[in-house]
Design an enzyme around this catalytic site. Structure first.
Site, PDB file in Angstrom:
ATOM      1  N   SER A 157       0.852  -1.184   0.000  1.00 40.34           N
ATOM      2  CA  SER A 157       0.000   0.000   0.000  1.00 40.34           C
ATOM      3  C   SER A 157       0.887   1.234   0.000  1.00 40.34           C
ATOM      4  CB  SER A 157      -0.894   0.013   1.237  1.00 40.34           C
ATOM      5  OG  SER A 157      -1.544   1.269   1.378  1.00 40.34           O
ATOM      6  N   TYR A 194      -1.471  -0.421  10.568  1.00 42.28           N
ATOM      7  CA  TYR A 194      -1.579  -0.709   9.140  1.00 42.28           C
ATOM      8  C   TYR A 194      -0.359  -0.207   8.385  1.00 42.28           C
ATOM      9  CZ  TYR A 194      -3.581  -0.985   4.452  1.00 42.28           C
ATOM     10  OH  TYR A 194      -3.800  -1.280   3.131  1.00 42.28           O
TER      11      TYR A 194
END
Length: 256
Positions: free
Chosen positions: A139, A152
């Protein structure tokens, strides 16, 4: 141009980017191992190509479960030439909350360990085959920390470094390691976001770009990075920061 992949193992195939990748690969004629936790969603995908799919529902962070999946798939369909570790979880994190430590632990297990656990059972056979692509879905959130998303961001940052290391380890083996770093994708996971999501991409568009770039690199040695999505290949150019606008608040990513 048709994709060069004939045998694919795909985790996180239940929705969002994973489901879009599955549809694209099946449409191109690949046999696909559909790995995920939502069996009805996987069954709906498999129904579109019933003789070219198998469904598996393991915990991707469980080595024994992934080993069993690999043995069954290779025994039935052969050694994959494309292995996509797309399974992942996202969520907020507050260091001051004791309960959130378990959230962070699980996020690291799925988003980092789960990728290695997905690759490991197939690696020797793919190396013996002398060709193939291993894809890890990271990501843009792995490039920079984001308030409220420390777990995350940490998991995706660790994944990027793991893939860089693996890329170097496999140099000369005939295997390619790709790092896919999506920004915002329109998925059920992002549907509830109440904030602006710059560079928002449709999951089908991201899947087409991802599969296409990996296919190009399976045939050649270079390709351009698309807007809103970065796919890194072997070599020092890895993450192409020629697009610095990716590295602001817009880099916070959530995907399905």
């Amino acid at each position: 141009m048709p994709l060069p992949f004939q045998n694919t193992v795909l985790t996180g195939a239940c929705g969002g980017l994973g489901q879009a990748l599955a549809r694209q690969l099946l449409a191109q004629g690949s046999v696909v191992a559909l790995v995920g936790l939502n069996r009805p969603a996987l069954e709906a995908l498999a129904a579109t190509a019933p003789y070219r799919c198998a469904i598996y529902t393991p915990d991707v962070a469980d080595p024994a479960a992934m080993q069993a999946c690999a043995q069954d798939w290779v025994g039935s369909f052969g050694v994959p030439d494309l292995l996509i570790a797309n399974a992942g979880v996202a969520g907020g994190f507050d260091t001051a909350q004791a309960d959130d430590l378990a959230v962070m632990r699980r996020m690291l297990e799925i988003n980092v360990l789960g990728v290695a656990t997905t690759f490991q059972p197939f690696l020797d056979a793919m190396r013996a085959q002398g060709r193939g692509s291993l894809v890890g879905v990271a990501s843009l959130a792995g490039w920079r920390g984001m308030p409220g998303n420390g777990a995350y961001c940490a998991s995706k940052g660790a994944l990027i470094r793991y893939l860089e290391s693996l890329r170097a380890e496999l140099r000369g083996s005939g295997l390619r390691v790709h790092t896919v770093s999506p920004g915002y994708l329109r998925t059920p996971l992002t549907a509830g976001n109440q904030f602006v999501m710059p560079g928002l991409m449709e999951a089908d568009d991201a899947a087409r770009v991802t599969a296409g770039r990996c296919g190009q690199w399976a045939r050649a040695h270079c390709a351009a990075a698309p807007h809103g999505l970065v796919v890194a290949r072997a070599g020092p150019v890895a993450h192409g920061l020629a697009r610095p606008h990716f590295a602001g608040p817009a880099a916070q990513a959530a995907r399905g």
